[in-house]
Motif scaffolding. Structure first.
Motif, mmCIF file in Angstrom:
data_model
loop_
_atom_site.group_PDB
_atom_site.id
_atom_site.type_symbol
_atom_site.label_atom_id
_atom_site.label_comp_id
_atom_site.label_asym_id
_atom_site.label_seq_id
_atom_site.Cartn_x
_atom_site.Cartn_y
_atom_site.Cartn_z
ATOM 1 N N THR A 299 -5.255 56.217 -0.696
ATOM 2 C CA THR A 299 -4.503 55.430 -1.673
ATOM 3 C C THR A 299 -4.942 53.969 -1.605
ATOM 4 O O THR A 299 -5.535 53.535 -0.606
ATOM 5 C CB THR A 299 -2.999 55.515 -1.388
ATOM 6 O OG1 THR A 299 -2.732 54.854 -0.129
ATOM 7 C CG2 THR A 299 -2.528 56.964 -1.318
ATOM 8 N N PRO A 300 -4.659 53.186 -2.648
ATOM 9 C CA PRO A 300 -4.968 51.751 -2.584
ATOM 10 C C PRO A 300 -4.317 51.064 -1.393
ATOM 11 O O PRO A 300 -4.914 50.163 -0.775
ATOM 12 C CB PRO A 300 -4.426 51.225 -3.915
ATOM 13 C CG PRO A 300 -4.485 52.395 -4.838
ATOM 14 C CD PRO A 300 -4.151 53.578 -3.991
ATOM 15 N N GLU A 301 -3.105 51.475 -1.062
ATOM 16 C CA GLU A 301 -2.405 50.867 0.071
ATOM 17 C C GLU A 301 -3.112 51.189 1.387
ATOM 18 O O GLU A 301 -3.256 50.315 2.265
ATOM 19 C CB GLU A 301 -0.958 51.368 0.118
ATOM 20 C CG GLU A 301 -0.078 50.868 -1.012
ATOM 21 C CD GLU A 301 -0.388 51.538 -2.358
ATOM 22 O OE1 GLU A 301 -0.059 50.949 -3.414
ATOM 23 O OE2 GLU A 301 -0.948 52.666 -2.345
ATOM 24 N N GLN A 302 -3.574 52.431 1.522
ATOM 25 C CA GLN A 302 -4.299 52.808 2.732
ATOM 26 C C GLN A 302 -5.633 52.076 2.834
ATOM 27 O O GLN A 302 -6.024 51.626 3.908
ATOM 28 C CB GLN A 302 -4.536 54.322 2.749
ATOM 29 C CG GLN A 302 -3.278 55.143 3.002
ATOM 30 C CD GLN A 302 -3.523 56.636 2.850
ATOM 31 O OE1 GLN A 302 -4.291 57.067 1.981
ATOM 32 N NE2 GLN A 302 -2.879 57.429 3.680
ATOM 33 N N ALA A 428 -13.831 62.080 -15.033
ATOM 34 C CA ALA A 428 -14.118 60.679 -15.356
ATOM 35 C C ALA A 428 -12.823 59.900 -15.558
ATOM 36 O O ALA A 428 -12.707 58.753 -15.113
ATOM 37 C CB ALA A 428 -14.997 60.600 -16.600
ATOM 38 N N ALA A 429 -11.861 60.507 -16.229
ATOM 39 C CA ALA A 429 -10.580 59.840 -16.451
ATOM 40 C C ALA A 429 -9.876 59.566 -15.124
ATOM 41 O O ALA A 429 -9.276 58.495 -14.932
ATOM 42 C CB ALA A 429 -9.698 60.694 -17.363
ATOM 43 N N GLU A 430 -9.963 60.518 -14.218
ATOM 44 C CA GLU A 430 -9.303 60.341 -12.915
ATOM 45 C C GLU A 430 -9.987 59.260 -12.087
ATOM 46 O O GLU A 430 -9.320 58.467 -11.422
ATOM 47 C CB GLU A 430 -9.289 61.670 -12.158
ATOM 48 C CG GLU A 430 -8.346 62.704 -12.772
ATOM 49 C CD GLU A 430 -7.995 63.809 -11.796
ATOM 50 O OE1 GLU A 430 -7.573 63.495 -10.664
ATOM 51 O OE2 GLU A 430 -8.129 64.982 -12.171
ATOM 52 N N ALA A 437 -6.550 51.315 -10.117
ATOM 53 C CA ALA A 437 -5.494 51.127 -9.119
ATOM 54 C C ALA A 437 -5.996 50.275 -7.956
ATOM 55 O O ALA A 437 -5.291 49.396 -7.461
ATOM 56 C CB ALA A 437 -4.994 52.485 -8.621
ATOM 57 N N TRP A 438 -7.239 50.518 -7.534
ATOM 58 C CA TRP A 438 -7.792 49.718 -6.446
ATOM 59 C C TRP A 438 -8.121 48.304 -6.909
ATOM 60 O O TRP A 438 -7.976 47.350 -6.152
ATOM 61 C CB TRP A 438 -9.026 50.380 -5.846
ATOM 62 C CG TRP A 438 -9.716 49.513 -4.822
ATOM 63 C CD1 TRP A 438 -10.989 49.055 -4.853
ATOM 64 C CD2 TRP A 438 -9.145 48.979 -3.620
ATOM 65 N NE1 TRP A 438 -11.261 48.275 -3.751
ATOM 66 C CE2 TRP A 438 -10.145 48.208 -2.968
ATOM 67 C CE3 TRP A 438 -7.877 49.072 -3.022
ATOM 68 C CZ2 TRP A 438 -9.926 47.553 -1.771
ATOM 69 C CZ3 TRP A 438 -7.661 48.399 -1.820
ATOM 70 C CH2 TRP A 438 -8.665 47.655 -1.198
ATOM 71 N N GLU A 440 -6.536 46.334 -8.894
ATOM 72 C CA GLU A 440 -5.346 45.492 -8.825
ATOM 73 C C GLU A 440 -5.035 45.107 -7.375
ATOM 74 O O GLU A 440 -4.727 43.949 -7.080
ATOM 75 C CB GLU A 440 -4.158 46.224 -9.449
ATOM 76 C CG GLU A 440 -4.315 46.498 -10.951
ATOM 77 C CD GLU A 440 -3.163 47.282 -11.527
ATOM 78 O OE1 GLU A 440 -2.211 47.590 -10.756
ATOM 79 O OE2 GLU A 440 -3.202 47.605 -12.722
ATOM 80 N N LYS A 441 -5.124 46.071 -6.481
ATOM 81 C CA LYS A 441 -4.837 45.803 -5.070
ATOM 82 C C LYS A 441 -5.941 44.952 -4.445
ATOM 83 O O LYS A 441 -5.675 44.037 -3.649
ATOM 84 C CB LYS A 441 -4.739 47.139 -4.319
ATOM 85 C CG LYS A 441 -4.109 47.044 -2.954
ATOM 86 C CD LYS A 441 -2.595 46.910 -3.075
ATOM 87 C CE LYS A 441 -1.918 46.961 -1.724
ATOM 88 N NZ LYS A 441 -0.466 46.769 -1.827
ATOM 89 N N ALA A 442 -7.194 45.238 -4.832
ATOM 90 C CA ALA A 442 -8.336 44.525 -4.251
ATOM 91 C C ALA A 442 -8.356 43.055 -4.641
ATOM 92 O O ALA A 442 -8.780 42.206 -3.849
ATOM 93 C CB ALA A 442 -9.635 45.202 -4.672
ATOM 94 N N GLU A 443 -7.923 42.737 -5.863
ATOM 95 C CA GLU A 443 -7.904 41.337 -6.286
ATOM 96 C C GLU A 443 -6.951 40.521 -5.416
ATOM 97 O O GLU A 443 -7.274 39.399 -5.001
ATOM 98 C CB GLU A 443 -7.485 41.237 -7.760
ATOM 99 C CG GLU A 443 -8.484 41.836 -8.746
ATOM 100 C CD GLU A 443 -9.839 41.150 -8.708
ATOM 101 O OE1 GLU A 443 -9.911 39.979 -8.277
ATOM 102 O OE2 GLU A 443 -10.828 41.795 -9.103
ATOM 103 N N LEU A 444 -5.808 41.087 -5.117
ATOM 104 C CA LEU A 444 -4.847 40.406 -4.254
ATOM 105 C C LEU A 444 -5.411 40.243 -2.838
ATOM 106 O O LEU A 444 -5.284 39.175 -2.225
ATOM 107 C CB LEU A 444 -3.537 41.188 -4.212
ATOM 108 C CG LEU A 444 -2.759 41.294 -5.539
ATOM 109 C CD1 LEU A 444 -1.553 42.222 -5.377
ATOM 110 C CD2 LEU A 444 -2.293 39.908 -5.983
ATOM 111 N N LYS A 445 -6.030 41.305 -2.339
ATOM 112 C CA LYS A 445 -6.580 41.275 -0.984
ATOM 113 C C LYS A 445 -7.740 40.290 -0.887
ATOM 114 O O LYS A 445 -7.877 39.566 0.109
ATOM 115 C CB LYS A 445 -7.045 42.680 -0.581
ATOM 116 C CG LYS A 445 -7.295 42.843 0.906
ATOM 117 C CD LYS A 445 -5.983 42.714 1.667
ATOM 118 C CE LYS A 445 -6.173 42.837 3.157
ATOM 119 N NZ LYS A 445 -4.918 42.625 3.906
#
Length: 460
Positions: A299-302, A428-430, A437-438, A440-445
């Motif tokens: 997951t993005p959090e992991q 491809a959609a998945e 999802a990553w 958004e999380k990666a920009e913050l990190k």
């Protein structure tokens, strides 16, 4: 006794300087390491080598664990391994090889990489769940003559570090012969470790220039669940043989949503150090093949948590670890597509990456110089890095739109049935959803890491 591979060091530094450096390290490595680095800095011709020595000295002051780690390398390895593996990696592959790679890149008009990943065989004695090579046909192998030619041509281009995978490279009967013939090359193999018995560990010590990276998923339960009952115990026995023989080795992990919270725990890392592992690589599970399983992805959090875990281990534990997706800052983005590495399958297909199963060329009947200029590699190199945020280096799971463009632009073909499913329809959609999802999380990190770096620099 002066080995053939050490003679390259003498030619590079000059005999008097080289002998002085070796004398410093052999007499008292703990106290004389900085003296040796001072001398490397003074005699180095290339500016990046001087910077390399300065950076190591700075890290030794800032990171006490690094000094103790270097002492581990000096004290735990067999002398023959020091004379071949360590020398080949740091002198031949880096100090000698990298400048040669840069010169050849200018001459050829395309990147000459640092290393090649070669699958000498697609055969394997295990059938691990979710294996990235699981869709390849199981009857392909490269001949000794083919691999020997590739390694010879690689050295002419400045590449003295060769990585092997598969399949299971220990099932390729020519492996000891290849290591003996190319005594000046550092070899690393990704292996499941089940075939490393006392005899195998002994020939690895005798050749001195090979390092196994042994695959596991954490502890016994996680490893046996993916690789088969009893595999973990065979791996532990193999590690014991390698440690007893003073062979340099590490571990390799595939991180999934199921083991992500445990694999970089203090307990696991301390156990790997106790077993004798000097390094560790981690790969994130990638949904490739004809039936990609997205449920195994982290997951993005992991993934965000892994950023901190890996960096903490590098500054607190007597081992060096790297995570191939989260450590894009260390490599300035994706290293694939011939930029710093590429993949040759057991069928001879030339892929940009072990996880990107498309090819626009083959090594069969072609030289390395020819395949390095193939259109898929060119498509990669003109786009790298694929993102300004180096926590998003990968064109497969981080910026999949780039992969679709590159495959279409180069007319690359899938290297096995089902490899192209990742480019279209539901898969491809998945993958687009995973990437977003990553993102958004990666920009913050990424912002958080840059703020920390700015604060550290302001305090200096």
């Amino acid at each position: 006794m002066m080995t053939k591979s050490m003679e390259i060091g003498k030619r590079f530094f000059g005999e008097k300087v080289f002998n002085t450096i070796m004398s410093y390290l052999k007499k008292n490595p703990e106290e004389n390491l900085e003296k040796a680095l001072d001398m490397v800095e003074r005699v180095a011709v290339a500016p990046n080598h001087k910077e390399y020595a300065r950076n190591i000295k700075a890290q030794l002051k800032e990171n006490p664990a690094l000094r103790e780690y270097i002492n581990r390398v000096i004290n735990e390895l067999d002398e023959n391994v020091h004379n071949h593996m360590v020398n080949n990696f740091f002198v031949n592959a880096s100090l000698v090889g990298v400048p040669q790679q840069k010169r050849m890149s200018e001459e050829l008009g395309c990147s000459v990489p640092y290393t090649i990943l070669i699958d000498p065989t697609s055969n394997c004695n295990l059938r691990c769940k979710g294996c990235w090579a699981g869709e390849y046909e199981k009857h392909h192998s490269l001949s000794f003559e083919e691999v020997d030619r590739i390694v010879n041509e690689a050295k002419e281009l400045g590449m003295y570090f060769i990585v092997m995978s598969g399949g299971e490279p220990m099932m390729w009967k020519h492996l000891p012969e290849l290591c003996r013939k190319h005594y000046d090359v550092a070899f690393m193999i990704y292996t499941n470790g089940t075939l490393i018995d006392e005899k195998a560990a002994q020939w690895m010590r005798e050749v001195g220039n090979i390092s196994p990276a042994i695959s596991l998923e954490g502890g016994r339960e996680e490893t046996d669940q993916r690789r088969g009952e009893g595999v973990y115990d065979k791996i532990m026995a193999g590690m014991d043989h390698l440690k007893a023989n003073g062979v340099a080795f590490g571990f390799s992990m595939t991180i999934t949503g199921e083991n992500a919270d445990n694999v970089y725990s203090d307990e696991f890392i301390d156990h790997m150090i106790e077993k004798g592992a000097l390094y560790g690589w981690s790969f994130h599970y990638i949904p490739i093949g004809s039936s990609p399983d997205f449920s195994l992805m982290i997951t993005p959090e992991q993934r965000a948590a892994l950023v901190e875990k890996v960096r903490r281990i590098r500054t607190t534990k007597l081992i060096q670890v790297a995570d191939f997706w989260n450590d894009g800052e260390l490599t300035q983005g994706c290293i694939a597509g011939g930029r710093r590495y590429f993949h040759i399958t057991a069928n001879g297909d030339v892929e940009p990456c072990a996880f990107v199963h498309f090819a626009a060329d083959t090594i069969k009947g072609k030289s390395l110089k020819e395949v390095l200029a193939n259109p898929l590699f060119k498509a990669y190199q003109k786009r790298q890095p694929f993102s300004d945020n180096l926590l998003r280096p990968c064109p497969l799971i981080d910026t999949p739109e780039n992969l679709r463009e590159m495959v279409g632009e180069s007319d690359a073909q899938p290297t096995h049935e089902g490899a192209d499913t990742i480019l279209y329809d539901q898969a491809a959609a998945e993958i687009d959803s995973v990437a977003e999802a990553w993102r958004e999380k990666a920009e913050l990190k990424w912002d958080e890491l840059n703020e920390e770096k700015a604060g550290d620099e302001a305090r200096i």
